[in-house]
Design an enzyme around this catalytic site. Structure first.
Site, mmCIF file in Angstrom:
data_model
loop_
_atom_site.group_PDB
_atom_site.id
_atom_site.type_symbol
_atom_site.label_atom_id
_atom_site.label_comp_id
_atom_site.label_asym_id
_atom_site.label_seq_id
_atom_site.Cartn_x
_atom_site.Cartn_y
_atom_site.Cartn_z
ATOM 1 N N ARG A 86 0.824 -1.225 0.000
ATOM 2 C CA ARG A 86 0.000 0.000 0.000
ATOM 3 C C ARG A 86 0.848 1.261 0.000
ATOM 4 O O ARG A 86 0.460 2.271 0.593
ATOM 5 C CB ARG A 86 -0.951 0.024 1.210
ATOM 6 C CG ARG A 86 -2.004 -1.047 1.183
ATOM 7 C CD ARG A 86 -3.257 -0.508 0.526
ATOM 8 N NE ARG A 86 -4.157 -1.605 0.172
ATOM 9 C CZ ARG A 86 -5.244 -1.930 0.861
ATOM 10 N NH1 ARG A 86 -5.579 -1.247 1.910
ATOM 11 N NH2 ARG A 86 -6.003 -2.923 0.465
ATOM 12 N N ARG B 299 -3.512 6.644 0.865
ATOM 13 C CA ARG B 299 -4.048 7.817 1.562
ATOM 14 C C ARG B 299 -3.069 8.559 2.453
ATOM 15 O O ARG B 299 -3.270 9.726 2.748
ATOM 16 C CB ARG B 299 -5.259 7.402 2.401
ATOM 17 C CG ARG B 299 -6.477 7.183 1.561
ATOM 18 C CD ARG B 299 -7.550 6.487 2.324
ATOM 19 N NE ARG B 299 -7.177 5.099 2.562
ATOM 20 C CZ ARG B 299 -7.988 4.191 3.088
ATOM 21 N NH1 ARG B 299 -9.196 4.532 3.464
ATOM 22 N NH2 ARG B 299 -7.584 2.956 3.256
ATOM 23 N N ASP C 201 -6.705 -3.196 -7.481
ATOM 24 C CA ASP C 201 -7.266 -3.851 -6.305
ATOM 25 C C ASP C 201 -7.438 -5.336 -6.610
ATOM 26 O O ASP C 201 -7.512 -5.717 -7.779
ATOM 27 C CB ASP C 201 -8.609 -3.229 -5.903
ATOM 28 C CG ASP C 201 -8.944 -3.543 -4.444
ATOM 29 O OD1 ASP C 201 -8.511 -2.788 -3.561
ATOM 30 O OD2 ASP C 201 -9.575 -4.580 -4.182
ATOM 31 N N ARG D 55 -7.098 12.050 -5.455
ATOM 32 C CA ARG D 55 -8.387 11.436 -5.135
ATOM 33 C C ARG D 55 -9.508 12.484 -5.165
ATOM 34 O O ARG D 55 -10.638 12.173 -5.515
ATOM 35 C CB ARG D 55 -8.299 10.789 -3.744
ATOM 36 C CG ARG D 55 -9.478 9.928 -3.383
ATOM 37 C CD ARG D 55 -9.325 9.355 -1.994
ATOM 38 N NE ARG D 55 -9.108 10.413 -1.008
ATOM 39 C CZ ARG D 55 -8.972 10.199 0.287
ATOM 40 N NH1 ARG D 55 -9.020 8.976 0.756
ATOM 41 N NH2 ARG D 55 -8.791 11.206 1.118
ATOM 42 N N TYR E 3 -15.107 -12.116 -0.584
ATOM 43 C CA TYR E 3 -15.802 -10.907 -1.043
ATOM 44 C C TYR E 3 -17.020 -11.262 -1.896
ATOM 45 O O TYR E 3 -18.087 -10.671 -1.743
ATOM 46 C CB TYR E 3 -14.854 -9.994 -1.832
ATOM 47 C CG TYR E 3 -13.974 -9.177 -0.920
ATOM 48 C CD1 TYR E 3 -14.524 -8.202 -0.082
ATOM 49 C CD2 TYR E 3 -12.600 -9.375 -0.860
ATOM 50 C CE1 TYR E 3 -13.728 -7.453 0.773
ATOM 51 C CE2 TYR E 3 -11.795 -8.623 -0.010
ATOM 52 C CZ TYR E 3 -12.362 -7.670 0.810
ATOM 53 O OH TYR E 3 -11.580 -6.943 1.659
HETATM 54 O O1 CP3 Z 1 0.077 -2.092 -2.347
HETATM 55 C C1 CP3 Z 1 -0.227 -1.196 -3.160
HETATM 56 O O2 CP3 Z 1 0.253 -0.022 -3.094
HETATM 57 C C2 CP3 Z 1 -1.129 -1.550 -4.325
HETATM 58 C C3 CP3 Z 1 -2.463 -1.192 -4.092
HETATM 59 C C4 CP3 Z 1 -3.460 -2.136 -3.507
HETATM 60 C C5 CP3 Z 1 -4.769 -1.708 -3.228
HETATM 61 N N1 CP3 Z 1 -5.497 -2.776 -2.847
HETATM 62 C C6 CP3 Z 1 -5.234 -0.328 -3.375
HETATM 63 C C7 CP3 Z 1 -6.333 0.094 -2.488
HETATM 64 C C8 CP3 Z 1 -3.393 -3.492 -3.207
HETATM 65 C C9 CP3 Z 1 -2.210 -4.450 -3.280
HETATM 66 C C10 CP3 Z 1 -4.699 -3.889 -2.795
HETATM 67 C C11 CP3 Z 1 -5.052 -5.264 -2.451
HETATM 68 C C12 CP3 Z 1 -6.230 -5.500 -1.612
HETATM 69 N N2 CP3 Z 1 -7.483 -4.948 -1.720
HETATM 70 C C13 CP3 Z 1 -6.273 -6.444 -0.578
HETATM 71 C C14 CP3 Z 1 -5.134 -7.328 -0.184
HETATM 72 C C15 CP3 Z 1 -4.143 -6.588 0.624
HETATM 73 C C16 CP3 Z 1 -4.506 -6.553 2.063
HETATM 74 O O3 CP3 Z 1 -4.604 -5.435 2.571
HETATM 75 O O4 CP3 Z 1 -4.611 -7.622 2.664
HETATM 76 C C17 CP3 Z 1 -7.546 -6.418 -0.022
HETATM 77 C C18 CP3 Z 1 -8.047 -7.254 1.126
HETATM 78 C C19 CP3 Z 1 -8.308 -5.483 -0.763
HETATM 79 C C20 CP3 Z 1 -9.726 -5.106 -0.589
HETATM 80 C C21 CP3 Z 1 -9.822 -3.680 -0.226
HETATM 81 N N3 CP3 Z 1 -9.755 -2.650 -1.134
HETATM 82 C C22 CP3 Z 1 -9.894 -3.111 1.069
HETATM 83 C C23 CP3 Z 1 -9.998 -3.899 2.366
HETATM 84 C C24 CP3 Z 1 -9.842 -1.718 0.918
HETATM 85 C C25 CP3 Z 1 -9.708 -0.694 1.995
HETATM 86 C C26 CP3 Z 1 -10.931 -0.116 2.550
HETATM 87 C C27 CP3 Z 1 -10.543 1.169 3.229
HETATM 88 O O5 CP3 Z 1 -10.906 2.226 2.728
HETATM 89 O O6 CP3 Z 1 -9.791 1.122 4.225
HETATM 90 C C28 CP3 Z 1 -9.784 -1.452 -0.470
HETATM 91 C C29 CP3 Z 1 -9.680 -0.137 -1.112
HETATM 92 C C30 CP3 Z 1 -8.295 0.208 -1.491
HETATM 93 N N4 CP3 Z 1 -7.542 -0.520 -2.356
HETATM 94 C C31 CP3 Z 1 -7.559 1.308 -1.031
HETATM 95 C C32 CP3 Z 1 -6.321 1.266 -1.678
HETATM 96 C C33 CP3 Z 1 -5.197 2.242 -1.584
HETATM 97 C C34 CP3 Z 1 -8.062 2.353 -0.047
HETATM 98 C C35 CP3 Z 1 -8.970 3.325 -0.705
HETATM 99 C C36 CP3 Z 1 -8.217 4.467 -1.277
HETATM 100 O O7 CP3 Z 1 -7.114 4.789 -0.846
HETATM 101 O O8 CP3 Z 1 -8.735 5.107 -2.208
#
Ligand code: CP3
Length: 354
Positions: free
Chosen positions: A28, A32, A78, A41, A155
């Protein structure tokens, strides 16, 4: 100089070379906690736009590259991104994560899923990965990633993130045949997608089985491990030389089982001491991790000490320095910068401490 010294550091670590310092990146690392990300964003409020409009996704992926020069640059996307291509519509809600409008609960829904044709449903991935490779050249490694079958099924079946996983566990323990079909279809799609990412330029694939740590070990062996194996086996058949990383969160009780998945590298989270992980997994298994993301709220000295401690315990072969899970959204950006700076000077710090 050996020939392989031309390779970026992360690929050398994945080959098990002895290194002066481990390669470093952060899960990540785009997101944010970065002001540049929050500004972007505001202009693109929809996550699907940010991740599926190539120019925007490229820009987001490169924000941490420009700011910190990590050894790994991960595709901004994602794990649920491929689901619409199977016929599972989804959105990603601010602060909540993935939302599936019509969760998969019946045999008829599973029968209707289509095989994934990534070049048709996700052509943006090719544009993004090609640009990332051009931009970072040989100075860093470009990582692709996928979700694992169990986590994507969680999911798809629950319809959103869950604390208890009651709906998918109900299916697993009362109607396992249905779930096994879904897991197997997802495994085929995920393998196809990972191969597509490699064809488009990804040099490493990390598979996130984020919610497999919610399973008891015997259920992990039934519902998670065989499908991780199915994915990794299929990728290796086509791309035997691409390093594969597996992540499971809350995996302290599962490490030895994870080692059977067919990955080259295991992500270790901070619930396991790195020295214990090495002892349990043996010298040949490569590892990634494992600082608590919360460490980045500490002082600079604290962060430095934890980096050094982890590196000493992991040793100088087959280790990629990382957090044990994603960086937390309100982490001070300067602490992230300090983490990278320190990690990149660690050879000097270790020499000075001797
Ligand atoms: O690592 C990176 O920089 C690549 C980006 C990345 C995202 N999602 C961007 C994202 C990666 C590798 C993921 C994978 C992902 N998505 C996982 C596996 C990684 C883990 O954390 O175990 C999972 C479970 C998801 C599902 C998902 N998508 C979740 C739980 C969330 C967060 C909800 C929240 O807002 O806290 C997302 C949204 C998401 N995907 C965000 C990011 C940066 C956050 C929203 C945003 O920043 O706009």
């Amino acid at each position: 100089m050996t020939g392989s010294s031309q390779l970026p550091l992360l690929l050398r670590a994945a080959r098990g070379e002895v290194l002066d310092r481990p390669p470093v990146w952060m899960m990540r690392q785009a997101g944010r906690y970065m002001k540049a990300y929050r500004d972007l964003r505001d202009r693109y409020p929809s996550f699907r736009e940010r991740s599926e409009i190539p120019e925007v996704a490229i820009e987001v992926s490169l924000q941490p590259w420009r700011a910190f020069k990590p050894d790994g640059v991960i595709l901004f996307s994602d794990i649920v991104t491929p689901l619409p291509g199977l016929g599972i519509e989804m959105d990603i809600a601010e602060g909540k994560g993935p939302i599936i409008a019509d969760p998969i609960r019946t045999q008829a829904q599973i029968d209707r899923l289509h095989p994934l044709v990534p070049e048709e449903t996700m052509p943006f991935i090719k544009t993004i990965l090609k640009s990332l490779r051009e931009e970072v050249k040989n100075e860093a490694t470009v990582l692709g990633f996928v979700g694992a079958p169990w986590t994507l099924a969680a999911y798809a079946v629950e319809g959103k993130g869950s604390k208890t996983y009651s709906i998918i566990k109900n299916m697993a323990f009362s109607d396992p045949a249905i779930l096994h079909q879904l897991l197997s279809k997802l495994a085929d799609a995920i393998a196809t997608y990972a191969c597509y990412q490699i064809d488009c330029g990804a040099q490493v694939i990390q598979m996130f089985d984020s919610w497999a740590g919610q399973l008891s070990p015997q259920d992990y062996d039934t519902f998670a491990l065989p499908y991780q194996q199915q994915v990794f086996r299929k990728i290796k058949q086509v791309h035997p030389d691409t390093p594969l990383i597996l992540l499971v969160t809350g995996s302290a009780g599962l490490l030895e089982r994870m080692a059977k998945a067919g990955a080259d590298i295991l992500t270790i989270d901070w619930t396991v001491d790195m020295a214990d992980a090495r002892a349990r997994l043996g010298k040949e298994m490569k590892v990634q991790g494992n600082l608590d993301p919360g460490v980045l709220f500490g002082s600079k000295e604290f962060i430095r000490d934890r980096i050094l401690d982890t590196i000493r315990k992991a040793g100088n072969r087959g280790h990629i320095l990382n957090l044990g899970h994603g960086i937390l959204p309100n982490t001070p950006e300067e602490n992230a910068a300090y983490f990278f700076e320190t990690a990149k000077q660690v050879d000097q710090l270790l020499a000075a401490a001797r």
